[in-house]
Motif scaffolding. Structure first.
Motif, mmCIF file in Angstrom:
data_model
loop_
_atom_site.group_PDB
_atom_site.id
_atom_site.type_symbol
_atom_site.label_atom_id
_atom_site.label_comp_id
_atom_site.label_asym_id
_atom_site.label_seq_id
_atom_site.Cartn_x
_atom_site.Cartn_y
_atom_site.Cartn_z
ATOM 1 N N PRO A 31 -20.803 -5.857 4.022
ATOM 2 C CA PRO A 31 -20.918 -4.333 3.558
ATOM 3 C C PRO A 31 -19.660 -4.134 2.482
ATOM 4 O O PRO A 31 -18.582 -3.982 2.837
ATOM 5 N N GLU B 141 0.941 -1.246 0.136
ATOM 6 C CA GLU B 141 0.049 -0.084 -0.003
ATOM 7 C C GLU B 141 0.789 1.233 0.145
ATOM 8 O O GLU B 141 0.425 2.314 -0.393
ATOM 9 N N HIS C 115 -10.415 5.400 -1.458
ATOM 10 C CA HIS C 115 -10.303 4.066 -1.623
ATOM 11 C C HIS C 115 -9.335 3.653 -2.683
ATOM 12 O O HIS C 115 -9.744 4.048 -4.008
ATOM 13 N N ARG D 57 -15.120 3.960 1.094
ATOM 14 C CA ARG D 57 -14.300 4.212 1.841
ATOM 15 C C ARG D 57 -13.602 5.633 1.232
ATOM 16 O O ARG D 57 -13.269 5.685 0.032
HETATM 17 P P1 TYD Z 1 -9.166 -4.639 3.798
HETATM 18 O O1 TYD Z 1 -9.334 -6.031 4.306
HETATM 19 O O2 TYD Z 1 -9.530 -3.518 4.839
HETATM 20 O O3 TYD Z 1 -7.652 -4.445 3.411
HETATM 21 P P2 TYD Z 1 -6.762 -3.215 2.249
HETATM 22 O O4 TYD Z 1 -7.916 -1.910 2.582
HETATM 23 O O5 TYD Z 1 -5.758 -3.029 3.408
HETATM 24 O O6 TYD Z 1 -6.725 -3.506 1.294
HETATM 25 O O7 TYD Z 1 -9.943 -4.302 2.697
HETATM 26 C C1 TYD Z 1 -9.871 -5.069 1.320
HETATM 27 C C2 TYD Z 1 -10.818 -4.541 0.151
HETATM 28 O O8 TYD Z 1 -12.132 -4.701 0.864
HETATM 29 C C3 TYD Z 1 -10.517 -2.870 0.104
HETATM 30 O O9 TYD Z 1 -10.767 -2.614 -1.142
HETATM 31 C C4 TYD Z 1 -11.875 -2.450 1.136
HETATM 32 C C5 TYD Z 1 -12.824 -3.391 0.812
HETATM 33 N N1 TYD Z 1 -13.672 -3.582 1.987
HETATM 34 C C6 TYD Z 1 -15.195 -3.722 1.787
HETATM 35 O O10 TYD Z 1 -15.668 -3.409 0.474
HETATM 36 N N2 TYD Z 1 -15.826 -3.921 2.960
HETATM 37 C C7 TYD Z 1 -15.339 -3.890 4.252
HETATM 38 O O11 TYD Z 1 -16.232 -4.075 5.101
HETATM 39 C C8 TYD Z 1 -14.037 -3.917 4.366
HETATM 40 C C9 TYD Z 1 -13.366 -4.323 5.731
HETATM 41 C C10 TYD Z 1 -13.069 -3.877 3.221
#
Ligand code: TYD
Ligand code: NAD
Length: 338
Positions: free
Chosen positions: A205, A127, A276, A273
Protein backbone atom coordinates in the motif's frame (compact mmCIF):
# COMPACT_ATOMS: atom_id res chain seq x y z
CA UNK A 1 32.99 -1.22 34.11
CA UNK A 2 30.05 1.08 33.37
CA UNK A 3 26.41 -0.01 33.59
CA UNK A 4 23.99 1.55 31.15
CA UNK A 5 20.22 1.24 31.25
CA UNK A 6 18.93 0.88 27.69
CA UNK A 7 15.17 1.48 27.55
CA UNK A 8 13.18 -0.13 24.73
CA UNK A 9 15.95 -2.64 24.00
CA UNK A 10 13.45 -5.20 22.66
CA UNK A 11 12.35 -2.95 19.81
CA UNK A 12 13.96 -2.40 16.42
CA UNK A 13 16.68 0.19 17.10
CA UNK A 14 17.08 -0.71 20.78
CA UNK A 15 17.84 -4.37 20.00
CA UNK A 16 20.31 -3.39 17.27
CA UNK A 17 21.92 -1.01 19.77
CA UNK A 18 22.21 -3.69 22.48
CA UNK A 19 23.97 -5.94 19.96
CA UNK A 20 26.18 -3.04 18.87
CA UNK A 21 27.31 -1.87 22.30
CA UNK A 22 27.95 -5.37 23.69
CA UNK A 23 30.21 -6.04 20.73
CA UNK A 24 31.81 -2.59 20.60
CA UNK A 25 32.55 -1.89 24.25
CA UNK A 26 33.85 -4.61 26.62
CA UNK A 27 33.68 -2.12 29.51
CA UNK A 28 29.89 -1.85 29.40
CA UNK A 29 27.17 -3.81 31.21
CA UNK A 30 23.72 -3.46 29.63
CA UNK A 31 20.45 -3.49 31.55
CA UNK A 32 17.61 -3.65 29.03
CA UNK A 33 14.40 -2.14 30.44
CA UNK A 34 11.39 -2.82 28.25
CA UNK A 35 7.72 -3.47 29.00
CA UNK A 36 7.15 -5.52 25.82
CA UNK A 37 4.42 -3.66 23.99
CA UNK A 38 3.31 -5.14 20.64
CA UNK A 39 6.61 -3.74 19.24
CA UNK A 40 8.86 -5.40 21.80
CA UNK A 41 10.07 -8.89 20.96
CA UNK A 42 12.41 -10.91 23.15
CA UNK A 43 13.34 -12.95 20.07
CA UNK A 44 15.32 -9.87 18.91
CA UNK A 45 17.84 -10.50 21.70
CA UNK A 46 17.60 -14.29 22.04
CA UNK A 47 21.25 -14.63 20.99
CA UNK A 48 22.52 -12.42 23.84
CA UNK A 49 20.03 -13.47 26.54
CA UNK A 50 22.76 -15.41 28.37
CA UNK A 51 25.54 -12.88 27.70
CA UNK A 52 27.44 -12.20 30.96
CA UNK A 53 27.20 -8.41 30.47
CA UNK A 54 23.50 -8.34 29.58
CA UNK A 55 20.40 -8.37 31.76
CA UNK A 56 16.72 -7.93 30.92
CA UNK A 57 14.19 -6.31 33.24
CA UNK A 58 10.58 -6.25 32.12
CA UNK A 59 9.34 -2.87 33.20
CA UNK A 60 7.38 0.18 32.10
CA UNK A 61 9.00 3.63 32.00
CA UNK A 62 5.73 5.12 33.26
CA UNK A 63 6.07 3.06 36.46
CA UNK A 64 8.05 5.32 38.80
CA UNK A 65 8.87 2.61 41.33
CA UNK A 66 9.91 0.08 38.67
CA UNK A 67 12.24 2.61 37.05
CA UNK A 68 13.74 3.57 40.42
CA UNK A 69 14.37 -0.09 41.27
CA UNK A 70 16.00 -0.80 37.89
CA UNK A 71 18.32 2.20 38.24
CA UNK A 72 19.11 1.03 41.76
CA UNK A 73 20.77 -2.11 40.40
CA UNK A 74 23.97 -0.14 39.75
CA UNK A 75 23.05 1.89 36.67
CA UNK A 76 25.33 4.86 35.84
CA UNK A 77 23.72 6.20 32.66
CA UNK A 78 20.58 5.90 30.54
CA UNK A 79 20.16 5.63 26.79
CA UNK A 80 16.46 6.10 26.18
CA UNK A 81 14.95 4.41 23.10
CA UNK A 82 11.60 3.26 24.52
CA UNK A 83 8.67 4.91 22.79
CA UNK A 84 5.51 4.36 20.85
CA UNK A 85 6.99 4.88 17.41
CA UNK A 86 4.44 4.45 14.62
CA UNK A 87 2.85 7.58 13.11
CA UNK A 88 -0.25 5.72 11.80
CA UNK A 89 -1.01 4.33 15.28
CA UNK A 90 -0.62 7.82 16.77
CA UNK A 91 -3.28 9.06 14.34
CA UNK A 92 -5.67 6.32 15.55
CA UNK A 93 -5.02 6.99 19.26
CA UNK A 94 -2.52 9.45 20.68
CA UNK A 95 -3.09 8.33 24.30
CA UNK A 96 -0.28 5.73 24.53
CA UNK A 97 2.07 8.19 22.78
CA UNK A 98 1.53 10.92 25.35
CA UNK A 99 1.84 8.39 28.18
CA UNK A 100 4.98 6.54 27.10
CA UNK A 101 6.78 9.25 25.17
CA UNK A 102 6.11 12.28 27.37
CA UNK A 103 5.15 11.01 30.83
CA UNK A 104 7.59 8.09 30.54
CA UNK A 105 10.42 10.46 29.68
CA UNK A 106 9.56 12.75 32.59
CA UNK A 107 9.61 9.79 34.99
CA UNK A 108 12.96 8.61 33.62
CA UNK A 109 14.41 12.11 33.92
CA UNK A 110 13.28 12.45 37.54
CA UNK A 111 14.65 9.02 38.42
CA UNK A 112 17.96 9.74 36.66
CA UNK A 113 18.26 13.02 38.53
CA UNK A 114 17.40 11.49 41.89
CA UNK A 115 20.07 8.82 41.36
CA UNK A 116 22.61 11.42 40.21
CA UNK A 117 23.37 9.55 36.99
CA UNK A 118 26.39 10.56 34.93
CA UNK A 119 24.74 10.73 31.52
CA UNK A 120 21.37 10.55 29.80
CA UNK A 121 20.84 10.25 26.04
CA UNK A 122 17.39 10.98 24.60
CA UNK A 123 16.95 9.16 21.29
CA UNK A 124 14.70 11.41 19.27
CA UNK A 125 13.73 11.83 15.63
CA UNK A 126 13.99 14.28 12.75
CA UNK A 127 10.18 14.27 12.65
CA UNK A 128 10.16 16.86 15.48
CA UNK A 129 11.28 19.43 12.89
CA UNK A 130 8.14 18.98 10.79
CA UNK A 131 8.16 18.84 7.00
CA UNK A 132 10.40 20.36 4.31
CA UNK A 133 9.56 21.64 0.85
CA UNK A 134 11.60 20.54 -2.14
CA UNK A 135 14.80 22.17 -0.88
CA UNK A 136 16.65 22.68 2.39
CA UNK A 137 17.68 20.49 5.31
CA UNK A 138 16.94 20.12 9.01
CA UNK A 139 19.81 21.40 11.16
CA UNK A 140 19.98 21.27 14.95
CA UNK A 141 18.81 24.92 14.91
CA UNK A 142 15.66 24.27 12.87
CA UNK A 143 12.64 25.22 15.02
CA UNK A 144 10.54 22.32 16.27
CA UNK A 145 7.28 22.06 14.30
CA UNK A 146 5.92 18.52 14.74
CA UNK A 147 2.95 17.59 12.56
CA UNK A 148 1.69 14.27 13.94
CA UNK A 149 0.69 13.13 17.44
CA UNK A 150 3.80 10.89 17.35
CA UNK A 151 6.24 13.67 16.50
CA UNK A 152 4.46 16.08 18.88
CA UNK A 153 4.98 13.62 21.73
CA UNK A 154 8.68 13.20 20.80
CA UNK A 155 9.11 16.97 20.65
CA UNK A 156 7.48 17.28 24.07
CA UNK A 157 9.99 14.79 25.46
CA UNK A 158 12.92 16.65 23.84
CA UNK A 159 11.75 19.89 25.42
CA UNK A 160 11.58 18.24 28.84
CA UNK A 161 15.19 17.11 28.44
CA UNK A 162 16.16 20.63 27.43
CA UNK A 163 14.33 22.06 30.43
CA UNK A 164 16.07 19.66 32.83
CA UNK A 165 19.50 20.52 31.38
CA UNK A 166 18.82 24.23 31.68
CA UNK A 167 17.14 24.19 35.10
CA UNK A 168 19.05 21.50 36.99
CA UNK A 169 22.31 21.18 35.09
CA UNK A 170 21.09 17.69 34.17
CA UNK A 171 23.58 15.71 32.03
CA UNK A 172 21.19 15.21 29.10
CA UNK A 173 21.96 14.98 25.36
CA UNK A 174 19.57 14.56 22.43
CA UNK A 175 19.95 12.73 19.12
CA UNK A 176 17.63 13.27 16.13
CA UNK A 177 17.87 10.71 13.38
CA UNK A 178 16.12 10.19 10.06
CA UNK A 179 14.27 7.01 8.95
CA UNK A 180 16.10 3.81 9.90
CA UNK A 181 16.02 0.47 8.11
CA UNK A 182 17.67 -2.86 8.83
CA UNK A 183 17.12 -6.16 10.65
CA UNK A 184 14.48 -6.60 13.41
CA UNK A 185 12.27 -3.73 12.22
CA UNK A 186 8.62 -4.42 13.03
CA UNK A 187 6.72 -5.16 9.80
CA UNK A 188 4.31 -2.24 10.10
CA UNK A 189 6.91 0.29 8.91
CA UNK A 190 7.39 0.89 5.17
CA UNK A 191 10.47 -1.19 4.38
CA UNK A 192 9.81 -4.38 6.40
CA UNK A 193 6.07 -4.28 5.55
CA UNK A 194 6.79 -4.01 1.83
CA UNK A 195 9.51 -6.68 1.89
CA UNK A 196 7.34 -9.16 3.73
CA UNK A 197 4.28 -8.46 1.55
CA UNK A 198 6.30 -8.78 -1.68
CA UNK A 199 7.91 -12.02 -0.51
CA UNK A 200 4.36 -13.42 -0.23
CA UNK A 201 3.24 -11.89 -3.56
CA UNK A 202 0.92 -9.56 -1.67
CA UNK A 203 0.29 -5.96 -2.75
CA UNK A 204 2.07 -3.04 -1.08
CA UNK A 205 0.00 0.00 0.00
CA UNK A 206 1.62 3.24 -1.23
CA UNK A 207 0.06 6.25 0.47
CA UNK A 208 -1.14 9.16 -1.72
CA UNK A 209 1.00 9.89 -4.78
CA UNK A 210 4.05 8.06 -3.38
CA UNK A 211 6.19 11.17 -3.80
CA UNK A 212 6.86 11.80 -0.11
CA UNK A 213 10.59 11.83 0.56
CA UNK A 214 12.44 10.17 3.45
CA UNK A 215 16.18 10.25 4.20
CA UNK A 216 17.14 6.61 4.84
CA UNK A 217 19.91 5.47 7.17
CA UNK A 218 20.99 1.96 8.10
CA UNK A 219 20.25 1.22 11.75
CA UNK A 220 23.91 0.31 12.36
CA UNK A 221 24.99 3.85 11.42
CA UNK A 222 22.36 5.28 13.78
CA UNK A 223 23.58 3.00 16.61
CA UNK A 224 27.16 4.13 16.00
CA UNK A 225 25.99 7.76 16.25
CA UNK A 226 24.10 7.21 19.51
CA UNK A 227 27.15 5.44 20.94
CA UNK A 228 29.42 8.37 19.99
CA UNK A 229 27.01 10.86 21.55
CA UNK A 230 26.90 8.81 24.74
CA UNK A 231 30.72 8.60 24.85
CA UNK A 232 31.80 12.00 23.54
CA UNK A 233 28.83 14.32 23.06
CA UNK A 234 28.59 17.61 24.89
CA UNK A 235 25.93 17.87 27.59
CA UNK A 236 22.95 19.97 26.51
CA UNK A 237 23.67 19.53 22.80
CA UNK A 238 21.50 18.11 20.04
CA UNK A 239 23.07 15.92 17.31
CA UNK A 240 21.33 15.14 14.01
CA UNK A 241 21.99 11.88 12.16
CA UNK A 242 20.97 11.07 8.60
CA UNK A 243 22.01 8.90 5.71
CA UNK A 244 22.26 11.55 2.96
CA UNK A 245 19.96 9.24 1.08
CA UNK A 246 16.73 10.86 0.00
CA UNK A 247 14.22 8.64 -1.79
CA UNK A 248 10.60 9.07 -2.69
CA UNK A 249 8.46 6.21 -1.42
CA UNK A 250 7.85 5.20 -5.04
CA UNK A 251 11.58 5.09 -5.86
CA UNK A 252 12.11 2.90 -2.83
CA UNK A 253 9.19 0.66 -3.75
CA UNK A 254 10.56 0.19 -7.29
CA UNK A 255 13.99 -0.70 -5.89
CA UNK A 256 12.39 -3.33 -3.64
CA UNK A 257 10.39 -4.74 -6.58
CA UNK A 258 13.65 -5.02 -8.50
CA UNK A 259 15.61 -6.70 -5.71
CA UNK A 260 12.81 -9.19 -5.11
CA UNK A 261 12.06 -9.59 -8.82
CA UNK A 262 8.35 -8.80 -8.48
CA UNK A 263 5.92 -7.09 -10.93
CA UNK A 264 4.73 -3.48 -10.69
CA UNK A 265 1.16 -4.77 -10.47
CA UNK A 266 1.85 -5.40 -6.76
CA UNK A 267 1.83 -1.64 -6.14
CA UNK A 268 -1.50 -0.49 -4.72
CA UNK A 269 -2.13 3.24 -4.29
CA UNK A 270 -4.20 3.84 -1.17
CA UNK A 271 -5.67 6.87 0.62
CA UNK A 272 -3.01 9.23 1.92
CA UNK A 273 -2.04 9.42 5.60
CA UNK A 274 -3.72 12.46 7.20
CA UNK A 275 -1.19 15.28 7.68
CA UNK A 276 1.45 13.25 5.81
CA UNK A 277 4.84 15.05 6.05
CA UNK A 278 6.15 15.66 2.51
CA UNK A 279 9.89 15.56 2.92
CA UNK A 280 12.54 14.89 5.58
CA UNK A 281 16.23 15.56 4.94
CA UNK A 282 18.94 15.85 7.55
CA UNK A 283 22.02 18.02 7.72
CA UNK A 284 24.34 15.83 9.82
CA UNK A 285 27.52 17.92 9.47
CA UNK A 286 27.65 18.74 13.17
CA UNK A 287 27.98 15.05 14.14
CA UNK A 288 30.58 14.62 11.39
CA UNK A 289 32.58 17.62 12.53
CA UNK A 290 32.33 17.19 16.29
CA UNK A 291 32.11 13.42 16.71
CA UNK A 292 33.95 12.15 13.64
CA UNK A 293 30.83 10.15 12.78
CA UNK A 294 29.81 9.40 9.16
CA UNK A 295 27.05 7.28 7.64
CA UNK A 296 28.94 4.27 6.30
CA UNK A 297 26.47 1.73 4.95
CA UNK A 298 25.73 2.37 1.24
CA UNK A 299 21.98 2.30 0.72
CA UNK A 300 21.87 -0.21 -2.16
CA UNK A 301 23.99 -2.69 -0.19
CA UNK A 302 22.17 -2.05 3.10
CA UNK A 303 18.81 -2.57 1.44
CA UNK A 304 19.91 -5.82 -0.25
CA UNK A 305 21.27 -7.10 3.07
CA UNK A 306 18.02 -6.16 4.78
CA UNK A 307 15.95 -7.99 2.15
CA UNK A 308 18.20 -11.01 2.63
CA UNK A 309 17.78 -10.81 6.43
CA UNK A 310 13.98 -10.93 6.05
CA UNK A 311 14.28 -13.81 3.57
CA UNK A 312 16.39 -15.73 6.07
CA UNK A 313 14.11 -14.94 9.02
CA UNK A 314 10.67 -15.84 7.72
CA UNK A 315 9.75 -17.45 11.06
CA UNK A 316 10.46 -14.14 12.85
CA UNK A 317 7.99 -12.32 10.57
CA UNK A 318 5.46 -15.18 10.58
CA UNK A 319 5.42 -15.21 14.39
CA UNK A 320 4.61 -11.49 14.36
CA UNK A 321 2.04 -11.73 11.59
CA UNK A 322 0.16 -14.56 13.34
CA UNK A 323 0.54 -12.96 16.78
CA UNK A 324 2.32 -16.13 17.92
CA UNK A 325 5.20 -14.12 19.41
CA UNK A 326 2.84 -12.54 21.91
CA UNK A 327 1.59 -15.77 23.35
CA UNK A 328 4.79 -16.14 25.31
CA UNK A 329 4.08 -12.97 27.22
CA UNK A 330 0.29 -13.21 27.49
CA UNK A 331 -0.18 -9.93 25.74
CA UNK A 332 -2.90 -8.66 23.56
CA UNK A 333 -2.37 -7.79 19.99
CA UNK A 334 -4.76 -5.76 17.93
CA UNK A 335 -3.82 -5.91 14.30
CA UNK A 336 -4.31 -2.62 12.56
CA UNK A 337 -6.88 -2.75 9.78
CA UNK A 338 -5.63 -1.41 6.54
P1 TYD B 1 6.98 4.87 8.02
O1 TYD B 1 7.85 3.68 7.83
O2 TYD B 1 5.68 4.71 8.75
O3 TYD B 1 7.89 5.99 8.71
P2 TYD B 1 7.56 7.56 8.98
O4 TYD B 1 6.13 7.82 8.74
O5 TYD B 1 7.89 7.67 10.46
O6 TYD B 1 8.48 8.33 8.10
O7 TYD B 1 6.65 5.49 6.60
C1 TYD B 1 7.67 5.90 5.72
C2 TYD B 1 7.03 6.53 4.51
O8 TYD B 1 6.27 5.53 3.81
C3 TYD B 1 5.99 7.62 4.87
O9 TYD B 1 6.06 8.63 3.86
C4 TYD B 1 4.67 6.92 4.82
C5 TYD B 1 4.88 5.88 3.72
N1 TYD B 1 4.13 4.60 3.89
C6 TYD B 1 3.37 4.10 2.82
O10 TYD B 1 3.31 4.70 1.74
N2 TYD B 1 2.71 2.91 3.00
C7 TYD B 1 2.76 2.22 4.17
O11 TYD B 1 2.12 1.16 4.29
C8 TYD B 1 3.56 2.75 5.24
C9 TYD B 1 3.65 2.01 6.56
C10 TYD B 1 4.22 3.95 5.05
P1 NAD C 1 10.00 0.24 18.23
O1 NAD C 1 8.55 0.59 18.22
O2 NAD C 1 10.51 -0.81 17.31
O3 NAD C 1 10.43 -0.19 19.71
C1 NAD C 1 10.01 0.48 20.85
C2 NAD C 1 10.39 -0.37 22.07
O4 NAD C 1 10.05 0.39 23.24
C3 NAD C 1 9.61 -1.69 22.16
O5 NAD C 1 10.49 -2.73 22.53
C4 NAD C 1 8.59 -1.43 23.25
O6 NAD C 1 8.23 -2.60 23.97
C5 NAD C 1 9.32 -0.43 24.13
N1 NAD C 1 8.41 0.43 24.90
C6 NAD C 1 7.41 1.20 24.41
N2 NAD C 1 6.78 1.83 25.42
C7 NAD C 1 7.41 1.46 26.55
C8 NAD C 1 7.22 1.79 27.92
N3 NAD C 1 6.23 2.59 28.32
N4 NAD C 1 8.07 1.24 28.83
C9 NAD C 1 9.06 0.41 28.44
N5 NAD C 1 9.26 0.05 27.17
C10 NAD C 1 8.45 0.58 26.23
O7 NAD C 1 10.76 1.62 17.99
P2 NAD C 1 12.10 1.91 17.19
O8 NAD C 1 11.79 2.10 15.76
O9 NAD C 1 13.12 0.94 17.60
O10 NAD C 1 12.47 3.36 17.77
C11 NAD C 1 13.27 3.48 18.96
C12 NAD C 1 13.43 4.96 19.29
O11 NAD C 1 14.09 5.62 18.22
C13 NAD C 1 12.12 5.70 19.50
O12 NAD C 1 12.30 6.62 20.57
C14 NAD C 1 11.90 6.44 18.19
O13 NAD C 1 11.14 7.61 18.39
C15 NAD C 1 13.32 6.73 17.78
N6 NAD C 1 13.56 6.85 16.33
C16 NAD C 1 13.12 5.90 15.46
C17 NAD C 1 13.40 6.01 14.10
C18 NAD C 1 12.97 4.94 13.11
O14 NAD C 1 13.18 5.13 11.91
N7 NAD C 1 12.43 3.81 13.55
C19 NAD C 1 14.12 7.12 13.61
C20 NAD C 1 14.57 8.09 14.53
C21 NAD C 1 14.27 7.93 15.89
Amino acid sequence: MHTVLVTGGCGFIGSNFVHYILEKDPEVNVVNFDCLTYAGNLANLADVSAHPRYRFIRGDITDREGVRAAIGTGVQSIIHFAAESHVDRSIQDSGPFVKSNIVGTQILLDAARAANLQRYVQVSTDEVYGSLGETGYFTEETPLAPNSPYSASKAGADLLVRGYVHTYGFPGLITRCSNNYGPYQFPEKLIPLFISNLMRDQQVPVYGDGKNVRDWIHVRDHCAGVYRVWKEGKVGEVYNFGGRCEKTNLELTHTLLKILNKPESLIKYVKDRPGHDRRYAIDCRKAERELGWHPEVPFEQGLRDTVQWYQEHTAWVDNIRTGEYLKYYERQYVERER
